[in-house]
Design a protein around this motif. Sequence first.
Motif, PDB file in Angstrom:
ATOM      1  N   ASP A   1       1.017  -1.322  -0.119  1.00 38.30           N
ATOM      2  CA  ASP A   1       0.060  -0.068  -0.021  1.00 38.30           C
ATOM      3  C   ASP A   1       0.971   1.206   0.040  1.00 38.30           C
ATOM      4  O   ASP A   1       1.453   1.681   0.976  1.00 38.30           O
ATOM      5  N   ALA A   2       1.134   1.800  -1.085  1.00 39.04           N
ATOM      6  CA  ALA A   2       1.848   2.974  -1.273  1.00 39.04           C
ATOM      7  C   ALA A   2       1.298   4.220  -0.684  1.00 39.04           C
ATOM      8  O   ALA A   2       2.151   5.182   0.013  1.00 39.04           O
ATOM      9  N   THR A   3       0.169   4.258  -0.301  1.00 39.23           N
ATOM     10  CA  THR A   3      -0.472   5.418   0.559  1.00 39.23           C
ATOM     11  C   THR A   3       0.036   5.493   2.038  1.00 39.23           C
ATOM     12  O   THR A   3       0.275   6.559   2.233  1.00 39.23           O
ATOM     13  N   ASN A   4       0.150   4.353   2.664  1.00 39.51           N
ATOM     14  CA  ASN A   4       0.565   4.293   3.917  1.00 39.51           C
ATOM     15  C   ASN A   4       2.088   3.577   3.986  1.00 39.51           C
ATOM     16  O   ASN A   4       2.607   3.326   5.080  1.00 39.51           O
ATOM     17  N   ASN A   5       2.587   3.248   2.637  1.00 37.80           N
ATOM     18  CA  ASN A   5       4.090   2.619   3.024  1.00 37.80           C
ATOM     19  C   ASN A   5       4.058   1.405   3.405  1.00 37.80           C
ATOM     20  O   ASN A   5       5.023   1.403   4.529  1.00 37.80           O
ATOM     21  N   GLU A   6       3.158   0.558   3.504  1.00 33.55           N
ATOM     22  CA  GLU A   6       3.077  -0.717   4.394  1.00 33.55           C
ATOM     23  C   GLU A   6       2.874  -1.648   3.653  1.00 33.55           C
ATOM     24  O   GLU A   6       2.196  -1.826   2.330  1.00 33.55           O
ATOM     25  N   LEU A   7       3.366  -2.990   3.830  1.00 34.93           N
ATOM     26  CA  LEU A   7       3.023  -4.121   3.400  1.00 34.93           C
ATOM     27  C   LEU A   7       1.988  -4.766   4.289  1.00 34.93           C
ATOM     28  O   LEU A   7       1.730  -4.949   5.273  1.00 34.93           O
ATOM     29  N   ARG A   8       0.893  -5.325   3.436  1.00 39.05           N
ATOM     30  CA  ARG A   8      -0.229  -5.973   4.089  1.00 39.05           C
ATOM     31  C   ARG A   8      -0.432  -7.512   3.428  1.00 39.05           C
ATOM     32  O   ARG A   8      -0.104  -7.737   2.319  1.00 39.05           O
ATOM     33  N   ALA A   9      -1.281  -8.327   3.769  1.00 44.75           N
ATOM     34  CA  ALA A   9      -1.670  -9.685   3.653  1.00 44.75           C
ATOM     35  C   ALA A   9      -0.202 -10.463   3.206  1.00 44.75           C
ATOM     36  O   ALA A   9      -0.180 -11.153   2.186  1.00 44.75           O
ATOM     37  N   VAL A  10       0.753 -10.395   4.045  1.00 44.93           N
ATOM     38  CA  VAL A  10       1.970 -11.032   3.843  1.00 44.93           C
ATOM     39  C   VAL A  10       1.768 -12.717   4.109  1.00 44.93           C
ATOM     40  O   VAL A  10       1.014 -13.038   5.336  1.00 44.93           O
ATOM     41  N   GLN A  11       2.241 -13.479   3.198  1.00 42.86           N
ATOM     42  CA  GLN A  11       1.936 -14.802   3.271  1.00 42.86           C
ATOM     43  C   GLN A  11       3.298 -15.348   2.566  1.00 42.86           C
ATOM     44  O   GLN A  11       3.883 -15.049   1.701  1.00 42.86           O
ATOM     45  N   VAL A  12       3.617 -16.623   3.484  1.00 39.67           N
ATOM     46  CA  VAL A  12       4.749 -17.332   3.040  1.00 39.67           C
ATOM     47  C   VAL A  12       4.293 -18.753   2.529  1.00 39.67           C
ATOM     48  O   VAL A  12       3.642 -19.265   3.375  1.00 39.67           O
ATOM     49  N   TYR A  13       4.794 -19.252   1.466  1.00 32.47           N
ATOM     50  CA  TYR A  13       4.469 -20.305   0.778  1.00 32.47           C
ATOM     51  C   TYR A  13       5.586 -21.552   0.701  1.00 32.47           C
ATOM     52  O   TYR A  13       6.590 -20.923   0.202  1.00 32.47           O
ATOM     53  N   ALA A  14       5.642 -22.591   0.896  1.00 40.23           N
ATOM     54  CA  ALA A  14       6.769 -23.730   0.710  1.00 40.23           C
ATOM     55  C   ALA A  14       6.507 -24.096  -0.636  1.00 40.23           C
ATOM     56  O   ALA A  14       5.604 -24.389  -1.246  1.00 40.23           O
ATOM     57  N   ASN A  15       7.847 -23.718  -1.735  1.00 41.71           N
ATOM     58  CA  ASN A  15       7.562 -23.957  -2.991  1.00 41.71           C
ATOM     59  C   ASN A  15       7.082 -25.505  -3.311  1.00 41.71           C
ATOM     60  O   ASN A  15       6.639 -25.800  -4.200  1.00 41.71           O
ATOM     61  N   GLY A  16       7.813 -26.398  -2.569  1.00 38.75           N
ATOM     62  CA  GLY A  16       7.824 -27.641  -2.822  1.00 38.75           C
ATOM     63  C   GLY A  16       6.469 -28.283  -2.644  1.00 38.75           C
ATOM     64  O   GLY A  16       6.019 -29.424  -3.046  1.00 38.75           O
ATOM     65  N   ASP A  17       5.444 -27.502  -1.979  1.00 40.69           N
ATOM     66  CA  ASP A  17       3.965 -27.927  -1.837  1.00 40.69           C
ATOM     67  C   ASP A  17       3.195 -27.565  -3.121  1.00 40.69           C
ATOM     68  O   ASP A  17       1.967 -27.600  -3.236  1.00 40.69           O
ATOM     69  N   HIS A  18       3.656 -26.910  -4.056  1.00 42.80           N
ATOM     70  CA  HIS A  18       3.085 -26.089  -5.298  1.00 42.80           C
ATOM     71  C   HIS A  18       3.748 -26.506  -6.520  1.00 42.80           C
ATOM     72  O   HIS A  18       4.895 -26.679  -6.592  1.00 42.80           O
ATOM     73  N   ALA A  19       3.091 -26.532  -7.606  1.00 41.89           N
ATOM     74  CA  ALA A  19       3.579 -27.194  -8.806  1.00 41.89           C
ATOM     75  C   ALA A  19       4.249 -26.160  -9.720  1.00 41.89           C
ATOM     76  O   ALA A  19       5.016 -26.412 -10.284  1.00 41.89           O
ATOM     77  N   CYS A  20       3.911 -24.610  -9.460  1.00 45.46           N
ATOM     78  CA  CYS A  20       4.396 -23.692 -10.136  1.00 45.46           C
ATOM     79  C   CYS A  20       3.982 -22.437  -9.376  1.00 45.46           C
ATOM     80  O   CYS A  20       3.140 -22.343  -8.448  1.00 45.46           O
ATOM     81  N   LEU A  21       4.827 -21.290  -9.729  1.00 42.23           N
ATOM     82  CA  LEU A  21       4.472 -20.015  -9.268  1.00 42.23           C
ATOM     83  C   LEU A  21       2.943 -19.596  -9.267  1.00 42.23           C
ATOM     84  O   LEU A  21       2.327 -18.927  -8.593  1.00 42.23           O
ATOM     85  N   GLU A  22       2.502 -19.925 -10.521  1.00 42.85           N
ATOM     86  CA  GLU A  22       1.075 -19.399 -10.835  1.00 42.85           C
ATOM     87  C   GLU A  22       0.086 -19.920  -9.830  1.00 42.85           C
ATOM     88  O   GLU A  22      -0.821 -19.102  -9.432  1.00 42.85           O
ATOM     89  N   ASP A  23       0.371 -21.257  -9.486  1.00 40.72           N
ATOM     90  CA  ASP A  23      -0.733 -21.743  -8.451  1.00 40.72           C
ATOM     91  C   ASP A  23      -0.323 -20.977  -6.941  1.00 40.72           C
ATOM     92  O   ASP A  23      -1.541 -20.660  -6.217  1.00 40.72           O
ATOM     93  N   ILE A  24       0.612 -20.407  -6.624  1.00 41.49           N
ATOM     94  CA  ILE A  24       0.894 -19.875  -5.508  1.00 41.49           C
ATOM     95  C   ILE A  24       0.222 -18.299  -5.497  1.00 41.49           C
ATOM     96  O   ILE A  24      -0.631 -17.914  -4.516  1.00 41.49           O
ATOM     97  N   ILE A  25       0.250 -17.830  -6.702  1.00 39.41           N
ATOM     98  CA  ILE A  25      -0.315 -16.379  -6.919  1.00 39.41           C
ATOM     99  C   ILE A  25      -1.907 -16.478  -6.973  1.00 39.41           C
ATOM    100  O   ILE A  25      -2.490 -15.596  -6.406  1.00 39.41           O
TER     101      ILE A  25
END
Length: 320
Positions: free
Chosen positions: A26-50
């Motif tokens: 959020d550039a208005t407040n200069n902050e990161l929101r909705a931060v999530q961490v995913y283990a790549n090994g649990d997903h077939a590709c980046l598109e699935d994580i997005i």
Amino acid sequence: MNNAAAQPARLVGDIGGSNTRLALFDATNNELRAVQVYANGDHACLEDIIERWLADLDDKAPETCCLAVAAPPFEDRVDMLNIEWSFSVRELTQRFGFAAMRCINDFEGNARALPHLRPADLHVLRTGDPGNCRKLATLGPGTGLGGATLEFCVDTPVANASEPGHMGLAPATAEEIELFRALLPRHGEVHAELLLSGAGLVRLYRTLAQVRGEPASDLEPAGVSAAGLSGESTLCADALKVFCALLGSACGDYVLTTGSYGGLYLAGGIVPRMVEFLAASDFADRFATKGDMASHMSKVPLFVITSGVAGMLGAAHTPL
């Protein structure tokens, strides 16, 4: 007019070999929101994580995107080195309907974050005396060994990524010579990432056991680190000591070759978990032991980036 307020929300990401971190900037407040961490090994590709992140997002979908990716130089097609993922920036832009999108190297993301880090995001190993040098370096071991520089041209920060993990690495003690003697027949040459990475730490531990004629346990990188830091295993602790020493040598070489005397900022998934151990190790001495340049190298400020969102913060501040 408030330019920050006029900027659309941006999806930012730090895509490593093992984990993917995504957030809404959020550039208005200069902050990161909705931060999530995913283990790549649990997903077939980046598109699935997005897709998963967007589905879970309790906010308006972002209009733009910038991802910091652990990959060598690329244009549209991004081929990652430490995981068999490949994607097209153009296809991602179209698939998710972004008005603008950019991908950068993951350590370029760390470099671009440097002007935006707070004191609480850093652990000071040495304050140093950078003089008038305005060129900084960031380097760190994780799944691989990445690096980048940030140079201020007048007041504009210019970041450049590189691949220090594939630099040569040289021994500096009698035991390191024996380690390299054991490694060379199996690997042909010893480049930095071979030992200065998660897999490299395990390789270093097992090779040290071989050289000393001691038994080695079947440990993952986290297990070697935990047993070494706790003092449970002398062999693991000694492997960590050699790891820190070799990292100091590699970092010193990187600063010398890039002229980044303004400061070195260590990042990656390993070092922030062993800051006190690193500070007590031979890291700083090996960093500075560079022949006639030793007096200059001893003045370079040394820091550890302890923030877990530096890559995303750099992506947030990257021009699209």
